[in-house]
Scaffold this motif. Structure first.
Motif, PDB file in Angstrom:
ATOM      1  N   GLU A   1      15.687   3.233  10.453  1.00  0.00           N
ATOM      2  CA  GLU A   1      14.983   3.133   9.186  1.00  0.00           C
ATOM      3  C   GLU A   1      15.744   2.208   8.226  1.00  0.00           C
ATOM      4  O   GLU A   1      15.148   1.412   7.504  1.00  0.00           O
ATOM      5  N   ALA A   2      17.089   2.337   8.267  1.00  0.00           N
ATOM      6  CA  ALA A   2      17.901   1.473   7.410  1.00  0.00           C
ATOM      7  C   ALA A   2      17.672   0.006   7.762  1.00  0.00           C
ATOM      8  O   ALA A   2      17.582  -0.850   6.875  1.00  0.00           O
ATOM      9  N   LEU A   3      17.565  -0.298   9.044  1.00  0.00           N
ATOM     10  CA  LEU A   3      17.327  -1.683   9.461  1.00  0.00           C
ATOM     11  C   LEU A   3      15.968  -2.165   8.967  1.00  0.00           C
ATOM     12  O   LEU A   3      15.829  -3.290   8.497  1.00  0.00           O
ATOM     13  N   LYS A   4      14.975  -1.278   9.061  1.00  0.00           N
ATOM     14  CA  LYS A   4      13.651  -1.659   8.564  1.00  0.00           C
ATOM     15  C   LYS A   4      13.710  -1.931   7.068  1.00  0.00           C
ATOM     16  O   LYS A   4      13.095  -2.863   6.576  1.00  0.00           O
ATOM     17  N   ALA A   5      14.463  -1.093   6.375  1.00  0.00           N
ATOM     18  CA  ALA A   5      14.573  -1.268   4.926  1.00  0.00           C
ATOM     19  C   ALA A   5      15.236  -2.595   4.589  1.00  0.00           C
ATOM     20  O   ALA A   5      14.986  -3.178   3.543  1.00  0.00           O
ATOM     21  N   GLN A   6      16.100  -3.080   5.490  1.00  0.00           N
ATOM     22  CA  GLN A   6      16.749  -4.375   5.248  1.00  0.00           C
ATOM     23  C   GLN A   6      15.828  -5.520   5.629  1.00  0.00           C
ATOM     24  O   GLN A   6      16.150  -6.666   5.393  1.00  0.00           O
ATOM     25  N   GLY A   7      14.709  -5.196   6.255  1.00  0.00           N
ATOM     26  CA  GLY A   7      13.769  -6.230   6.654  1.00  0.00           C
ATOM     27  C   GLY A   7      14.021  -6.785   8.040  1.00  0.00           C
ATOM     28  O   GLY A   7      13.614  -7.909   8.345  1.00  0.00           O
ATOM     29  N   ALA A   8      14.687  -6.017   8.905  1.00  0.00           N
ATOM     30  CA  ALA A   8      15.008  -6.516  10.234  1.00  0.00           C
ATOM     31  C   ALA A   8      13.749  -6.652  11.083  1.00  0.00           C
ATOM     32  O   ALA A   8      12.819  -5.860  10.965  1.00  0.00           O
TER      33      ALA A   8
ATOM     34  N   GLN B   1      16.449   7.883  14.597  1.00  0.00           N
ATOM     35  CA  GLN B   1      17.671   7.985  13.797  1.00  0.00           C
ATOM     36  C   GLN B   1      17.539   7.151  12.538  1.00  0.00           C
ATOM     37  O   GLN B   1      16.837   6.155  12.500  1.00  0.00           O
ATOM     38  N   THR B   2      18.275   7.592  11.513  1.00  0.00           N
ATOM     39  CA  THR B   2      18.140   6.936  10.218  1.00  0.00           C
ATOM     40  C   THR B   2      18.541   5.474  10.252  1.00  0.00           C
ATOM     41  O   THR B   2      18.024   4.681   9.491  1.00  0.00           O
ATOM     42  N   PHE B   3      19.462   5.107  11.156  1.00  0.00           N
ATOM     43  CA  PHE B   3      19.921   3.712  11.086  1.00  0.00           C
ATOM     44  C   PHE B   3      18.800   2.733  11.418  1.00  0.00           C
ATOM     45  O   PHE B   3      18.810   1.592  10.956  1.00  0.00           O
TER      46      PHE B   3
END
Lengths: 360, 291, 341
Positions: C197-204, C193-195
């Protein structure tokens, strides 16, 4: 001729391939009965493309599925009448009586061309299967017909495509196959549910042209469901605009773009950016979002988002009535609108603009 | 914030570019179960980009043209096979720890508003998480930032206590934007942010993006397939085709004088605005989708 | 920029119409779930039986004589008022032993279910997120699943020694792979799910993504699977005890009570029938509950309206259609030949 419906007498000999009257489709859900299509009436003539426009949740897909009777009958109630070819009442057929219509006289194209093809059979298999289900052709004749249909859709190397599997084709090619399948029995009515939404712009233009050509060659009546007003401008002859299960405007395509009467239609047209939109200003918007079907407002369903709403709008549900403006070139009765203030709005708009100018 | 004229009016050469890419290439290698190289697809090929501060740079192209991959490379979600990305002059390396604080300045907005928010977490937690990830521990700062971000996208604080499924698609997209704003980034990479939204909601989100750019001086990389939206929003436009940037120009220039045949075809395919344009429309060559 | 209210322009997008009353909905979500649970007949039946068995396990031993009291004079008494379930070959009260056995069985079952859920969740999530770990962990679980459950459990019991705690350990080892597989496959879906990917993009960090963000999304299938493990481990424990490899005597468990009664089945039927009935109804109850939870926790499953209302409407529609069909026999689908002529 049956006498089940009084209209049938009037319809005898009419060119309309489909006549929908006061269609009401409701689902039983946990939150109670939800009426997804609420009193929709329209007709599709042979060789005509009727656009059904609206946002998600407006009931445009449910309308199409109701005509095809594709919804789960255990949880769905239909009401009203769907008259096919002037004589047959589709809503009253049993499932067994309905089956011969689907795929032969009623064709359907879905949004996602990948999931409407079976990945484990070749294109040829699926086309031949579709043809032989509804005709008495031999396997060889059906194969010839399949090839001929693919040629008509303009797919390159049609002989090769017959032996290929859906995943070996591009999105546009797949949609051509789906169209070939829908057209192979030369349907009287074609229902296209967002057929180009999943495609690239360049492919979209070609598929639209194909659908346009087919209706000319086969004299097929087409219900074209879309949310994209640009697509409507490209291909449709007449348009109905839906909002929250109701038709709010019904007119020919030129009038819709020249003189939209309903504030919602006006809003949609204004808020869609075009290549000519002035980008130094913000886009005009329709505030808020479409309410859910479990929270249908009283009175006019658009009133809460409507800049022209007055108290009277929320009191009673407005009727879909003929709209006539002085100087309009459409014949009376050809332009229907569900708004009590439709005639006043152009004047309100011009004075509103002046007010705004003085405010600044 | 008095300067509201589109930045395309001023020459971009007046400032240094904020985000640059030099020779950016990305190969996706497929491997057999034993680790042998089976084949490679070049998604992005030798791409050069310069994005100037406070501008909107749009990448257009059809699906599979590599525009989304480019966005992910610039954000650091993907590691380029070769090439260099610089943010305000400093090299960004997706693998190195040193460029982590730099990457914070580039945030992303995704296409699908339904799967881009964790369905099991409240909006407050989704937003707070963005700051916790970067090591912010001060509760009062976090709380203030949540309030600020929510208000920036038109929500009030009470909305923070809800779950994503309680919002419509357009509202979720605004929450996605609020999440990106939490760390006060310089660049927002918007990957098809409005293509999954309803027509009447699209305009709301587009206006919001423009307003945030004015108020916060954001720089956008706007990835889209919709030529009309791009025309409305972008200062410069790059056209991608099969992994390559085939044409780049100002928004005005690209639409008035498209040079590359693909750009011309793309513009000719844009749906007309009014049925009366049907006759004037340039018809496309037969079977042009065989690419 | 100010706008008069009569223009369709507005500076900022408004909050959705009607979205404000959604807040009450969140608050009533739990009670809504309970209502749906009560409406789901099978789940409700299963849940009720399980509650009764649990009450027997909790309060039964307090109300009955000690299940360990041997009384030679009372051997093999048939059911009577004094001993409702009769007595066994040592003169012990069968009802007391069934109630005490319920404690043992439910404890073993529930404890195993919890251990399996925790361990299976950890293994499944880790496997879903790490390719190397996935290879290793899933091959180990394949190996474990290749043995018949009961055989593996006997082997582990033989190695560990006959003790109630070891039964739990053995059953946990046997059932963890099943839970891990379910969790892994759900987590693989969530991971795309995209979320995420969003977390990865935030550097999680990976830990944050797996444990804080993916884990809550696999809870529903985990609960359902744990319920089935609960039932399976009660049955397996009974089988182990019946074979003499489970809960050691004299502590009663439903399984070793069956073993005690096996040779006396023709003289003292009550020694096998009562524990047998308890095993059967408990397993049935838990399985019904598990099926119900699977339905109720699945977002795509929605019990539409109450069946009765639906049937009534359907019947009315069918009747209407039939009359319509009679009237319109003339308007059968016209054949294509007929049309072209």
């Amino acid at each position: 001729m049956t006498t089940t419906h009084a209209e049938n007498h009037d319809d005898a000999g009419s060119p309309d391939v489909l006549r929908v009257r006061d269609l009401r489709t409701s689902f039983a859900t946990e939150d109670g009965l939800v009426t997804a299509v609420d009193g929709v009436s329209f007709h599709v003539a042979r060789g005509e493309i009727l656009g059904i426009v609206g946002e998600s949740g407006c009931g445009k897909s449910v309308t199409a599925e109701s005509v095809m009777r594709l919804l789960d009958e255990d949880t769905t109630d239909y009401d009203g009448s769907v008259t096919f070819d002037g004589t047959t009442e589709l809503l009253e057929l049993t499932e067994d009586q309905m089956r011969p219509y689907r795929g032969s006289r009623l064709g359907m194209i879905f949004q996602d061309p990948m999931s409407s093809l079976n990945p484990v059979y070749t294109i040829g298999n699926q086309l031949i299967e579709a043809i032989r289900t509804h005709t008495r052709l031999t396997k060889q004749q059906a194969a010839d017909k399949a090839l001929q249909m693919l040629q008509i859709t303009g797919i390159p190397e049609p002989e090769l495509r017959l032996r290929q599997y859906p995943h070996q084709l591009s999105g546009g090619q797949r949609q051509r196959v789906v169209i070939a399948m829908a057209m192979c029995c030369e349907p009287d009515l074609l229902i296209a549910d967002e057929p180009t939404t999943a495609l690239d712009v360049t492919t979209q233009a070609q598929i639209l042209r194909l659908i346009d050509d087919l209706r000319c060659n086969y004299d097929t009546g087409t219900m074209f469901i879309t949310h994209d007003l640009g697509v409507v401008a490209e291909i449709c002859d007449r348009v109905i605009v839906m909002y929250l299960g109701q038709v709010i405007e019904d007119t020919d395509v030129h009038t819709l773009f020249d003189e939209p009467a309903h504030p919602y239609t006006r809003g949609l047209l204004a808020s869609t950016p075009s290549l000519e939109t002035d980008n130094s200003k913000d886009l005009p918007i329709i505030p808020g979002a479409v309410p859910t079907l479990t929270q249908v407002p009283d009175g006019c369903r658009f009133a809460a988002r409507c800049p022209f709403a007055i108290d009277e709008c929320t009191r009673a549900t407005p009727e879909l009535r003929p709209h006539q403006r002085p100087g309009s070139h459409t014949a009376a009765g050809d332009h229907l609108v569900r708004c009590i203030r439709a005639e006043e709005i152009p004047d309100l708009l011009s004075t509103g603009d002046e007010q705004e100018d003085t405010d600044d | 914030m008095t300067e509201t004229t589109p930045a395309s009016a001023e020459p971009p050469q007046s400032t240094e570019p904020l985000l640059t890419a030099r020779g950016l290439t990305k190969e996706f290698v497929s491997r057999s179960p034993l680790g042998f190289r089976k084949g490679a697809v070049t998604a992005v090929k030798d791409l050069n980009l310069e994005i100037y501060p406070r501008q909107t740079y749009a990448l257009v192209g059809e699906s599979g043209s590599g525009k989304s991959t480019t966005g992910r490379l610039l954000q650091g979600l993907l590691t380029p096979t070769s090439g260099e990305i610089r943010l305000a002059g400093q090299v960004l390396d997706a693998r190195s720890k040193e460029s982590r604080p730099l990457r914070r300045d580039i945030q992303m907005i995704f296409q699908d508003p339904h799967s881009s928010l964790n369905p099991r977490r409240r909006v407050r937690h989704i937003l707070e998480e963005a700051l916790r990830i970067v090591g912010q521990r001060d509760r009062s700062i976090i709380r203030a930032r949540v309030k600020d971000s929510l208000e920036a996208v038109g929500f009030s604080q009470e909305h923070a206590e809800r779950f994503p499924h309680e919002f419509s698609g357009g509202q979720r997209q605004r929450i996605g934007i609020a999440r990106a704003l939490m760390v006060e980034p310089k660049v927002l990479i918007c990957d098809e942010p409005v293509s999954a939204l309803d027509v009447s909601i699209q305009a709301q989100v587009l206006n919001l993006l423009r307003q945030l750019q004015r108020e916060r001086g954001l720089t956008y990389l706007f990835i889209s397939h919709d030529m009309s939206v791009v025309r409305y929003l972008a200062d410069r436009i790059g056209v991608m085709y099969q992994g390559e940037l085939v044409e780049e120009n100002t928004s005005e220039g690209l639409y008035t004088a498209p040079q590359h045949p693909y750009t011309q075809k793309l513009l000719a395919s844009v749906p007309i605005q009014h049925p009366r344009q049907r006759q004037q429309r340039d018809r496309l060559p037969e079977n042009a989708d065989q690419v | 920029m100010t706008h008069s209210t009569t223009t369709p322009h507005s500076a900022r997008p408004d909050i959705t119409v009607g979205s404000l009353n959604r807040i009450d909905k969140t608050r009533s979500r739990r009670s809504k779930f309970l209502r749906r649970f009560a409406a789901h007949k099978l789940a409700f039946t299963g849940g009720s039986i399980l509650v009764i068995v649990t009450l027997v396990a909790i309060f039964g031993p307090m109300l009955t004589p000690s299940p360990f009291d041997v009384a030679g004079a009372n051997r093999l008494q048939p059911p009577s008022l004094e001993h409702p379930f009769g007595t066994d070959n040592y003169g012990r009260d069968v009802l007391a032993r069934v109630a005490e056995g319920a404690r043992v069985s439910l404890f073993v079952g529930a404890f195993t279910a919890v251990c399996t859920a925790v361990l299976g969740c950890a293994v499944g999530l880790y496997a879903a997120y790490n390719r190397v770990a996935d290879m290793i962990l899933m091959r180990i679980s394949d190996g474990l699943m290749a043995f018949p459950a009961i055989l593996l459990a006997i082997a582990i019991m033989a190695a560990l020694g006959q003790q109630t705690s070891n039964v739990i350990i053995a059953l946990t080892i046997v059932f963890t792979p099943y839970v891990a597989r379910i969790v892994r496959s759900s987590a693989l879906v969530v991971r795309e799910q995209t979320f995420v990917e969003a977390l990865k993009a935030q550097g999680a960090s990976r830990t944050r993504i797996i444990w804080i963000n993916i884990a809550p999304n696999v809870v529903s299938p985990l609960i359902v699977q744990a319920t089935f493990v609960f039932a399976d481990s009660i049955i397996t424990e009974a089988a182990l005890s019946f074979l003499g490899a489970g809960v050691p005597p004299p502590a009663p468990s439903w399984g070793n009570m069956l073993l005690d009664g096996k040779n006396l089945i023709y003289t003292a039927w009550w020694m096998t029938v009562f524990p047998g009935v308890f095993i059967m109804s408990t397993i049935l109850a838990i399985n019904l509950l598990g099926d119900g939870l699977r339905d109720l926790l699945d977002p795509t499953y929605r019990s539409k309206t109450s069946g009765r209302k639906r049937k009534a409407r359907k019947a009315a529609r069918a009747a209407a259609r039939q009359t319509a069909a009679h009237q319109s026999t003339a308007s059968r689908p016209t054949t294509r030949e007929g049309e072209s002529s």
